[in-house]
Design a protein around this motif. Structure first.
Motif, short mmCIF file in Angstrom:
data_model
loop_
_atom_site.label_atom_id
_atom_site.label_comp_id
_atom_site.label_asym_id
_atom_site.label_seq_id
_atom_site.Cartn_x
_atom_site.Cartn_y
_atom_site.Cartn_z
N THR A 14 0.84 -1.20 0.00
CA THR A 14 0.00 0.00 0.00
C THR A 14 0.87 1.25 0.00
O THR A 14 2.03 1.23 0.42
N LEU A 15 0.25 2.32 -0.46
CA LEU A 15 0.86 3.65 -0.47
C LEU A 15 -0.14 4.62 0.13
O LEU A 15 -1.32 4.62 -0.25
N SER A 16 0.32 5.44 1.07
CA SER A 16 -0.56 6.40 1.73
C SER A 16 0.06 7.78 1.66
O SER A 16 1.24 7.97 2.01
N TRP A 17 -0.73 8.76 1.18
CA TRP A 17 -0.25 10.14 1.06
C TRP A 17 -1.31 11.07 1.63
O TRP A 17 -2.48 11.02 1.24
N VAL A 18 -0.91 11.90 2.58
CA VAL A 18 -1.80 12.86 3.23
C VAL A 18 -1.16 14.23 3.15
O VAL A 18 0.01 14.41 3.56
N GLN A 19 -1.91 15.21 2.64
CA GLN A 19 -1.38 16.57 2.51
C GLN A 19 -2.42 17.57 3.01
O GLN A 19 -3.60 17.50 2.64
N ASP A 20 -1.94 18.48 3.86
CA ASP A 20 -2.80 19.52 4.43
C ASP A 20 -2.30 20.88 3.94
O ASP A 20 -1.15 21.25 4.19
N PHE A 21 -3.16 21.62 3.24
CA PHE A 21 -2.79 22.92 2.73
C PHE A 21 -3.45 24.00 3.59
O PHE A 21 -4.65 24.31 3.44
#
Length: 670
Positions: free
Chosen positions: A142-149
């Motif tokens: 699995t690949l997990s990407w979380v980005q908060d702008f």
């Protein structure tokens, strides 16, 4: 032939039987307590699992992971029929010429026309063993990407792939003539194997099935200030159990969901203080159901076999088609649309959740009857479509919240209705009146039908409407249980066997470290078939329920009762079809009850020992004691059930209703 299910025996055996006396069953002595000591099963289960996971934090917002697991399950079932069991003794019951000629368990050599029946079990008992094994290997990346702008735009992506391999094995073995009372030494006669071969049987067997699956999946979520959110999910899955064509073997599924957290809006502050939170949500999806284990013919299945031969000296091996290639068989699928809301009031002391859904199931798998081309009279196919809709409501209230006392109530209500909109399989009458097979178009799934009872005739024998529109009678009692044509014209629809309305009510009260739980379950709207207690003949060992007190006894009673007469031995033997008539009475519309019930499902009392009892250096950090009683009683049920459990379906074997259970649990944390 040797069903000794204790529940079934207690239900159907006369209360006048002496528990210390042996009676005759299958020409051999039988006592239920003695039999349970000498005819029983030992079951063993082993479950072993190894799992490992690696994670790599590539960036602050990016993480990779890999998970591998190996699971092995093994279960064994040993059936011991000891030397003195009724089953073993029945195989050697030939005390006189009458028994010798009528006992079907004895063996008569077909090679010798003048041979007398003999026993193939002169000594010992029967040992039967079945082993089941399953090995599963899973690997997932699995690949997990979380980005908060700037706490305004939040993006979350999760994706990966998965492969799975499952191997199921089964082997069966029968040890004939095992002398349990003499050191468990076998005493086997060659006539047993001769008889077995002449009947086309085997004393051992091995089977193995392999299923493999591969899937690729991904999910993306976007949230704006925690107020609005959008979720997109997709999955592409394939299995070797489905057909050969690409559209059959691989299944793309997806889901679109949106949510609005109203309590995050600025204008929500102007709402009355009674409002704590409010969320609206909706989703639309295409999903697939897991492939049934019995579906495994993406290719033609050819198995070795031994054809039936009446004589053991002409046996031979052969290859036979077990299942033709089913290249177009595909997954069961459904489209679902859901709308829901969650609300909280009075600082979340009252929480309400409501969901409405509508579903369209299609490509449902079932048996379809063919013209026999290729050697199969029936096969599994995507034969049905179904639509359903429902409503779910949950209410949770914190009635009292104090330092030393809390009281919480949880109420759940669910409503679900189904209708089969397409059905290419022709269900026969027996499946409909027992509720075990596919239903008919326009009716709920697992509907229950009944023969239309037309009253008792002047002989006290029940009569019914038949498929040709005529009424059965004492002189013409034949009833067709295998008919498939125009069934709904002469069978009566009773209702669904699955309850449309289900739910529960729970109350939890806490006083200091003492917690009390009272849990009720309920269901309404379904029907139940009453136990089939009526027959064309009875023995002295048969239990006679109170209904027989109102049976037809004299001419004219047919005007006052619907309970049929007990026919004489001569009547039963001179008119075979009366057996069908009495069986039809068991499956008639007068043998139906409502399945509505309210059940006291659980009462429990838990005490958490104060942490002050344990010092900081103590090995035990928490200790609790729980006393629990489950399935205690029915608070409400249809009086027509007369003690029958509305949740219990008699499936044979060792099936029994869920019993009352009392459990005490000591839980310690170290």
């Amino acid at each position: 032939d040797f069903d000794i299910n204790p529940y079934s025996y207690a239900l159907n055996s006369s209360r006048a039987l002496d528990p210390n006396t042996f009676y005759t069953r299958s020409y051999a002595p039988f006592n239920i307590f003695h039999e349970l000591d000498n005819n029983y099963m030992d079951i063993g289960v082993t479950d072993l699992k190894f799992q490992g996971e690696l994670k790599w934090k590539v960036l602050r917002t990016l993480e990779l992971s890999a998970l591998a697991s190996y699971n092995q399950k093994a279960s064994s079932q040993e059936h011991h029929s000891k030397d003195e069991s009724n089953q073993a003794q029945a195989y050697r019951a030939m005390d006189d010429a009458t028994i010798r000629e009528n006992n079907p368990l004895l063996y008569k050599d077909p090679d010798n026309p003048y041979a007398l029946p003999i026993t193939v079990l002169p000594e010992g008992g029967i040992y039967n063993r079945n082993n089941y094994k399953m090995r599963t290997i899973d690997f997932r990346t699995t690949l997990s990407w979380v980005q908060d702008f700037n706490n305004t735009h939040i993006i979350n992506f999760f994706g990966g792939s998965e492969i799975n391999s499952t191997v199921r094995e089964q082997d069966a073995y029968t040890g004939w003539g095992l002398q349990y009372s003499l050191g468990e030494i076998p005493f086997t006669m060659y006539e047993y194997f001769k008889k077995l071969k002449e009947q086309g049987g085997n004393y051992f067997g091995i089977s193995r099935y392999t299923s493999r699956m591969a899937a690729f999946f991904g999910s993306a979520t976007y949230s704006y200030k925690g107020i609005y959110s959008l979720n997109l999910t997709g999955r592409y899955e394939g299995t070797n159990q489905m057909g050969l064509s690409r559209k059959s073997r691989w299944l793309p599924t997806w889901n679109i969901g949106v949510a609005w957290n109203v309590h995050e809006e600025d204008f929500f502050k102007s709402f009355p203080e009674a409002f704590s939170h409010m969320t609206f949500k909706s989703s639309y999806s295409l999903t697939g159901s897991p492939v049934p284990n019995f579906v495994s013919n993406s290719n033609v299945i050819i198995k070795s076999t031994v054809p039936y031969r009446p004589f053991s000296n002409v046996q031979e091996s052969a290859l036979a088609i077990s299942g033709l290639e089913n290249s177009e068989l595909t997954y069961e699928k459904k489209h679902e649309f859901n709308i829901g809301t969650e609300m909280g009031f009075f600082t979340n002391k009252v929480n309400v959740s409501m969901d409405w859904f509508t579903r369209n199931n299609f490509d449902l798998i079932g048996l379809i009857y063919t013209q026999g081309v290729g050697g199969e009279s029936y096969k599994y196919a995507n034969v049905a479509d179904m639509k359903s809709h429902g409503f779910e409501f949950t209410l949770t209230t914190k009635n009292i919240t104090r330092k030393n006392f809390d009281w919480t109530t949880n109420f759940i209500f669910g409503l679900s209705e189904t209708e089969v909109t397409r059905l290419e399989s022709m269900t026969y009458a027996m499946s409909l009146i027992t509720g075990t097979g596919f239903t008919r178009e326009g009716y709920p799934v697992r509907s229950l039908f009944s023969f239309r009872y037309q009253g008792l005739d002047e002989n006290g024998v029940p009569t019914f409407l038949r498929e040709d529109g005529s009424i059965s009678s004492y002189n013409n009692p034949e009833i067709n249980f295998q008919n498939r044509d125009n069934i709904t014209q002469y069978l009566k629809y009773e209702g669904p066997t699955d309850p449309p309305i289900t739910g529960s009510l729970g109350n939890i009260l806490r006083y200091k470290n003492l917690k009390f739980n009272l849990f009720l379950t309920y269901s309404f709207g379904n029907v139940v078939r009453l136990d089939p207690v009526f027959k064309s003949s009875y023995s002295d060992l048969t239990a006679m329920t109170r209904e027989f007190k109102n049976r037809w006894a004299l001419p004219g009673d047919e005007n006052y009762t619907d309970v049929p007469t007990i026919i004489s031995y001569r009547q039963a033997n001179t008119n075979y079809y009366l057996n069908q008539t009495y069986n039809a009475y068991n499956y008639s519309d007068v043998r139906i009850a409502k399945g509505d019930f309210v059940r006291l499902k659980e009462i429990s009392l838990t005490y958490d020992f104060p942490k002050s009892l344990f010092g900081e250096s103590a090995a035990v950090s928490a200790l609790s004691l729980k006393v629990q009683a489950t399935n205690l009683m029915l608070l409400y049920a249809d009086r027509k059930l007369n003690g029958q459990d509305p949740e219990f379906f008699r499936s044979g074997g060792v099936a029994t209703p869920v019993p009352k259970q009392f459990t005490m649990t000591l839980r310690a944390v170290f």
